[in-house]
Scaffold this motif. Structure first.
Motif, mmCIF file in Angstrom:
data_model
loop_
_atom_site.group_PDB
_atom_site.id
_atom_site.type_symbol
_atom_site.label_atom_id
_atom_site.label_comp_id
_atom_site.label_asym_id
_atom_site.label_seq_id
_atom_site.Cartn_x
_atom_site.Cartn_y
_atom_site.Cartn_z
ATOM 1 N N ASP A 8 10.919 -2.679 9.321
ATOM 2 C CA ASP A 8 11.057 -1.442 9.693
ATOM 3 C C ASP A 8 9.947 -0.610 9.061
ATOM 4 N N LEU A 9 8.896 -0.362 9.571
ATOM 5 C CA LEU A 9 7.700 0.238 9.114
ATOM 6 C C LEU A 9 7.799 1.648 8.979
ATOM 7 N N GLY A 10 9.065 2.379 9.301
ATOM 8 C CA GLY A 10 9.009 3.704 8.818
ATOM 9 C C GLY A 10 7.973 4.684 8.895
ATOM 10 N N ASN A 11 7.373 5.227 8.127
ATOM 11 C CA ASN A 11 6.229 6.216 8.207
ATOM 12 C C ASN A 11 4.890 5.307 8.187
ATOM 13 N N ALA A 12 4.917 4.022 7.933
ATOM 14 C CA ALA A 12 3.676 3.338 7.800
ATOM 15 C C ALA A 12 3.372 2.565 9.198
ATOM 16 N N PRO A 13 2.219 2.880 9.764
ATOM 17 C CA PRO A 13 1.840 2.305 11.068
ATOM 18 C C PRO A 13 1.797 0.896 11.038
ATOM 19 N N VAL A 14 1.238 0.405 10.179
ATOM 20 C CA VAL A 14 1.087 -1.048 10.116
ATOM 21 C C VAL A 14 1.200 -1.449 8.851
ATOM 22 N N TRP A 15 2.136 -2.549 8.471
ATOM 23 C CA TRP A 15 2.590 -2.900 7.287
ATOM 24 C C TRP A 15 1.342 -3.427 6.238
ATOM 25 N N GLU A 16 0.528 -4.189 6.875
ATOM 26 C CA GLU A 16 -0.693 -4.727 6.229
ATOM 27 C C GLU A 16 -1.466 -3.351 5.586
ATOM 28 N N ASN A 17 -1.876 -2.562 6.530
ATOM 29 C CA ASN A 17 -2.368 -1.257 5.967
ATOM 30 C C ASN A 17 -1.518 -0.628 5.015
ATOM 31 N N TYR A 18 -0.304 -0.434 5.158
ATOM 32 C CA TYR A 18 0.376 0.126 3.798
ATOM 33 C C TYR A 18 0.085 -0.490 2.686
ATOM 34 N N ILE A 19 0.305 -1.811 2.857
ATOM 35 C CA ILE A 19 -0.010 -2.859 1.615
ATOM 36 C C ILE A 19 -1.282 -2.683 0.913
ATOM 37 N N VAL A 21 -3.140 0.047 0.985
ATOM 38 C CA VAL A 21 -3.461 1.207 0.387
ATOM 39 C C VAL A 21 -2.714 1.072 -0.888
ATOM 40 N N GLN A 22 -1.418 0.587 -0.920
ATOM 41 C CA GLN A 22 -0.661 0.623 -2.401
ATOM 42 C C GLN A 22 -1.255 -0.482 -3.131
ATOM 43 N N ALA A 23 -1.911 -1.584 -2.566
ATOM 44 C CA ALA A 23 -2.576 -2.375 -3.718
ATOM 45 C C ALA A 23 -3.835 -1.701 -4.074
ATOM 46 N N THR A 24 -4.374 -0.756 -3.541
ATOM 47 C CA THR A 24 -5.728 0.108 -3.917
ATOM 48 C C THR A 24 -5.242 0.969 -5.123
ATOM 49 N N GLN A 25 -4.163 1.804 -4.606
ATOM 50 C CA GLN A 25 -3.836 2.676 -5.647
ATOM 51 C C GLN A 25 -3.324 2.031 -7.009
ATOM 52 N N ALA A 26 -2.664 0.898 -6.902
ATOM 53 C CA ALA A 26 -2.200 0.044 -8.151
ATOM 54 C C ALA A 26 -3.556 -0.436 -8.987
ATOM 55 N N SER A 27 -4.559 -0.632 -8.499
ATOM 56 C CA SER A 27 -5.671 -1.004 -8.951
ATOM 57 C C SER A 27 -6.565 0.004 -9.438
ATOM 58 N N LEU A 28 -6.099 1.212 -9.252
ATOM 59 C CA LEU A 28 -7.167 2.127 -9.857
ATOM 60 C C LEU A 28 -7.268 2.080 -11.253
ATOM 61 N N GLY A 29 -8.611 1.964 -11.823
ATOM 62 C CA GLY A 29 -8.743 1.935 -13.257
ATOM 63 C C GLY A 29 -8.464 0.595 -13.860
ATOM 64 N N GLN A 69 2.241 -5.825 -11.384
ATOM 65 C CA GLN A 69 3.374 -4.847 -11.832
ATOM 66 C C GLN A 69 3.460 -3.585 -11.071
ATOM 67 N N GLU A 70 2.096 -2.907 -11.346
ATOM 68 C CA GLU A 70 2.218 -1.459 -10.347
ATOM 69 C C GLU A 70 2.559 -1.665 -8.941
ATOM 70 N N LEU A 71 1.982 -2.656 -8.357
ATOM 71 C CA LEU A 71 1.872 -3.007 -6.984
ATOM 72 C C LEU A 71 3.582 -3.027 -6.558
ATOM 73 N N ALA A 72 4.141 -3.960 -7.460
ATOM 74 C CA ALA A 72 5.595 -4.511 -7.037
ATOM 75 C C ALA A 72 6.464 -3.194 -7.088
ATOM 76 N N VAL A 73 6.322 -2.242 -8.281
ATOM 77 C CA VAL A 73 6.983 -1.101 -8.177
ATOM 78 C C VAL A 73 6.581 -0.192 -7.007
ATOM 79 N N LEU A 74 5.518 -0.258 -6.414
ATOM 80 C CA LEU A 74 5.279 0.829 -5.443
ATOM 81 C C LEU A 74 5.731 0.065 -4.180
ATOM 82 N N LEU A 75 5.893 -1.226 -4.218
ATOM 83 C CA LEU A 75 6.637 -2.047 -2.799
ATOM 84 C C LEU A 75 8.106 -2.256 -2.662
ATOM 85 N N GLY A 76 8.722 -2.103 -4.222
ATOM 86 C CA GLY A 76 9.959 -2.310 -3.850
ATOM 87 C C GLY A 76 10.266 -3.683 -4.294
ATOM 88 N N GLU A 77 11.722 -3.820 -4.322
ATOM 89 C CA GLU A 77 12.198 -5.388 -4.608
ATOM 90 C C GLU A 77 12.101 -6.289 -3.518
#
Length: 112
Positions: A8-19, A21-29, A69-77
């Motif tokens: 269920d991609l919801g608002n994410a057009p492609v699952w891999e792209n969603y991941i 983007v979230q991994a990039t966000q989690a890795s900032l700094g 850990q940051e990515l796990a929070v962003l992706l859910g359980e």
């Protein structure tokens, strides 16, 4: 708010792209000092963060664990996040990689 999944991609057009983007966000700094390359591989709900380094050390491992850990929070359980470190002298990137690289050290950074 419901998070996207491969079924269920919801608002994410492609699952891999969603991941990615979230991994990039989690890795900032948080990308380890001296990292040669950092990226993410996606296999359904299993996500692997990969970091190429000259040597594995505690500080770098702690940084990668914090990113995971940051990515796990962003992706859910539903998703599982693991880390992998690979030792290289210089960044090793090929078109055949299953990893999508979001950070690659500049050649002068890799040689210092």
């Amino acid at each position: 708010m419901t998070l996207p999944t491969p079924e269920d991609l919801g608002n994410a057009p492609v699952w891999e792209n969603y991941i990615i983007v979230q991994a990039t966000q989690a890795s900032l700094g948080l990308i380890p000092q001296g990292a040669l390359a950092f990226g993410v591989a996606v296999d359904g709900l299993h996500v692997t963060l990969t970091c190429q380094v000259r040597e594995i050390n505690d500080d770098g491992t702690e940084d990668l664990q914090e990113i995971a850990q940051e990515l796990a929070v962003l992706l859910g359980e539903q998703a599982t996040v693991t880390i992998e470190q690979k030792v290289h002298d210089t960044p090793t990137i090929t078109p055949q990689d299953t990893v999508v690289w979001t950070f690659i050290a500049r050649s002068e950074e890799a040689s210092s």
